[in-house]
Design an enzyme around this catalytic site. Structure first.
Site, PDB file in Angstrom:
ATOM      1  N   LYS A 275       0.836  -1.200   0.000  1.00  0.00           N
ATOM      2  CA  LYS A 275       0.000   0.000   0.000  1.00  0.00           C
ATOM      3  C   LYS A 275       0.872   1.252   0.000  1.00  0.00           C
ATOM      4  O   LYS A 275       2.057   1.191   0.362  1.00  0.00           O
ATOM      5  CB  LYS A 275      -0.877   0.020   1.258  1.00  0.00           C
ATOM      6  CG  LYS A 275      -2.002  -0.989   1.273  1.00  0.00           C
ATOM      7  CD  LYS A 275      -2.858  -0.817   2.523  1.00  0.00           C
ATOM      8  CE  LYS A 275      -3.957  -1.870   2.581  1.00  0.00           C
ATOM      9  NZ  LYS A 275      -4.957  -1.730   1.509  1.00  0.00           N
ATOM     10  N   ARG A 349     -10.266 -11.528   1.887  1.00  0.00           N
ATOM     11  CA  ARG A 349     -11.127 -12.581   1.334  1.00  0.00           C
ATOM     12  C   ARG A 349     -10.449 -13.947   1.398  1.00  0.00           C
ATOM     13  O   ARG A 349     -11.121 -14.964   1.455  1.00  0.00           O
ATOM     14  CB  ARG A 349     -11.535 -12.201  -0.099  1.00  0.00           C
ATOM     15  CG  ARG A 349     -10.405 -12.130  -1.073  1.00  0.00           C
ATOM     16  CD  ARG A 349     -10.764 -11.339  -2.333  1.00  0.00           C
ATOM     17  NE  ARG A 349     -10.850  -9.897  -2.069  1.00  0.00           N
ATOM     18  CZ  ARG A 349     -11.148  -8.997  -2.993  1.00  0.00           C
ATOM     19  NH1 ARG A 349     -11.416  -9.360  -4.232  1.00  0.00           N
ATOM     20  NH2 ARG A 349     -11.212  -7.715  -2.675  1.00  0.00           N
TER      21      ARG A 349
END
Ligand code: BES
Ligand code: MN
Ligand code: ZN
Length: 503
Positions: A275, A349
């Protein structure tokens, strides 16, 4: 804060301050206000006549009693227009009153039930207590300097009608249980990721379990490997911290359970798909789903709800390193499905896939997962506006809507269109973990759906776990002039409402 419900009139109660709510529109109608005004020889009327107070929502004024009543101060809080009163406004205005009292250094405060003229009394009492407590929250665990003004020590919730006392008491005790769960969730999210690492989160779950009287089992790496939770393991393999798989169980009934699954990334750097540095510290909050589940268990157990719930948290950290998983890897999930990694930043996920598959072992009546899953959901619905949710079952969706409405935590349903499934198709495996830019928040939800086999709802709470637009009345944690980043504890209140309706 100590809370006691007493059968008395507010104007005769001793305290450092009494809190009373006043509607917009001027006249001193509700009984509490007119009696207090009389006891103060018309000071409240005078304030209104001078137009120094209009009853605007969250307006606050202080009147000194000069010995006319036992309390030294009266804090008047504007409730807004009577026809617009809601439980949400009761929470906000009671929070405003409590914050004002703390600012003034009050230790003992007394309050009437806010909005009791317009809303069913036990819900109004619950909302008043939630507001006072949530508005009084602060994060001081890692500070060594003392606060300038200490906390309010005691709240007397005052009701003059003896016939209403038991309703006020039951609402107040629900409010206290809910607030204790929200405090816990906020504390977990606010705690830094070197401390609130996977082991820290597991210990926090155990601490809650002992305090609230629920079961907690923490599974270690060898168990996770034996379960073949390779999707979960792929995320943790770049981190120096060992993963933990946390199982909570509260058995208030013998029925098949409801299962709550919380995303428990104690820090999400993005991994190899790193990120941006800007704002990366906000990723302390990537275990906000897990925190909400732990907080909800506390509240539900304290309320002794007659339901059976199981909580599952696959706790780990997402880091870049020589052992980290990488884009192009293919891993086999617990259910046997193969997943190609496109972005190591789509890690939530991966952990949820195995936790959702494991949930089936409990033969659940329904499963709800809470996850700070996507920036796309924040883009769709807005920061601190609403969480998105998906459901594969309409009657479950209706219950989620009801819980949202009752708790004031906004959840907006989004579709599980089959078109999203095409976005996560790949030539390299059964599915891929990211559809890339433009694939929408729905592509993350249909990914999760692949691992479910029961009535299921997925709450994407990414835009809700930190208060970045506040301060609002009962999300009071701010760090001016920097970005605002206090934990909200979002999800606890809606989960508790859901559980109460389920019971
Ligand atoms: N934890 C983040 C999602 C997030 C973003 C939470 C902003 C709170 C605020 C999640 O793991 C993530 O990185 N999602 C990616 C998914 C993408 C790579 C498919 C995202 O939303 O950008
Ligand atoms: Mn991520
Ligand atoms: Zn994440």
């Amino acid at each position: 804060m100590n809370i006691n419900v007493i059968n008395a009139t507010i104007q005769t109660t001793s305290a450092d301050a009494i809190l009373v709510g006043l509607f917009k529109g001027g006249e001193i109608s509700p009984a509490v206000i007119s009696a207090t005004d009389k006891a103060l020889n018309g000071s409240i009327s005078e304030l209104l006549r001078a137009n120094d107070f209009r009853g605007e929502l969250n307006e606050a004024a202080v009147i000194y009693s000069h010995g006319a009543i036992p309390a030294s101060r009266v804090i008047i809080v504007g409730l807004g227009k009577v026809e617009e009163l809601s439980l949400e406004r009761i929470r906000q205005t009671s929070a405003t009153g409590a914050k004002k009292a703390r600012e003034l250094g009050c230790k003992v405060i007394a309050s009437s039930v806010f909005g009791a003229e317009a809303v069913e009394i036990s819900s109004a009492a619950q909302a008043t207590i939630e507001g006072v407590l949530l508005g009084s929250y602060r994060w001081r665990k890692n500070h060594t300097s003392p606060v300038e003004r200490g906390d309010i020590e005691s709240l007397l919730l005052v009701e003059s009608d003896k016939g209403k006392i038991s309703a006020v008491e039951s609402g107040a005790s629900v409010g206290q249980a809910v607030a204790s769960g929200v405090y816990r969730a906020r504390d977990l999210v606010n705690q830094s990721p070197n401390i609130m690492n996977p082991g820290g989160l597991a210990q926090a779950a155990r601490d809650m379990a002992i305090e609230a009287g629920v079961q907690c089992t923490v599974h270690e790496l060898d168990w996770i490997q034996a379960q073949k939770m390779t999707a979960f393991l792929s995320v943790t393999q770049g981190s120096a911290y060992p993963p933990k798989f946390i199982v909570l169980e509260y058995k208030g009934s013998d029925a098949e359970p409801l299962v709550f699954v919380g995303k428990g990334l104690t820090f999400d750097s993005g991994g190899i798909s790193l990120k941006n540095a800007d704002g990366m510290e906000d990723m302390r909050s990537d275990m906000g789903g897990a925190a909400a589940v732990i907080g909800a268990f506390e509240a539900i157990a304290k309320m002794k709800l007659p339901i059976h719930i199981v909580g599952l948290i696959a706790a780990c950290e997402n880091m870049p390193s020589g052992t980290a998983y990488r884009p192009a890897d293919v891993v086999t999930a617990r259910n046997g499905r193969t997943i190609e990694i496109i972005s190591t930043d789509a890690e939530g996920r991966m952990t949820l896939a195995d936790a959702l598959d494991y949930a089936a072992e409990f033969k659940p009546k329904a499963v709800i997962d809470l996850a700070t899953l996507t920036g796309a959901c924040v883009t769709a619905l807005g920061q601190n506006v609403a969480a998105g949710y998906f459901a594969n079952n309409d009657s479950l969706a209706q219950k989620v809507d009801e819980a949202s409405r009752a708790s004031g935590e906004k959840l907006w349903r989004l579709p599980l269109y089959t078109e999203y499934r095409d976005k996560i198709k790949t030539d390299y495996a059964d599915l891929k973990n990211s559809g890339g830019i433009g694939s929408g928040v729905g592509s993350s939800a249909v990914f999760l759906e692949e691992f479910t086999s029961y009535p299921w709802a997925h709450w994407d709470i990414a835009g809700m776990v930190l208060d970045k637009t506040g301060p609002t009345a009962y999300y009071p944690l701010t760090h001016p002039p920097h970005i605002i980043r206090g934990a909200t504890g979002f999800g606890v209140r809606a989960l508790v409402s859901f559980a109460r309706n389920w019971a």
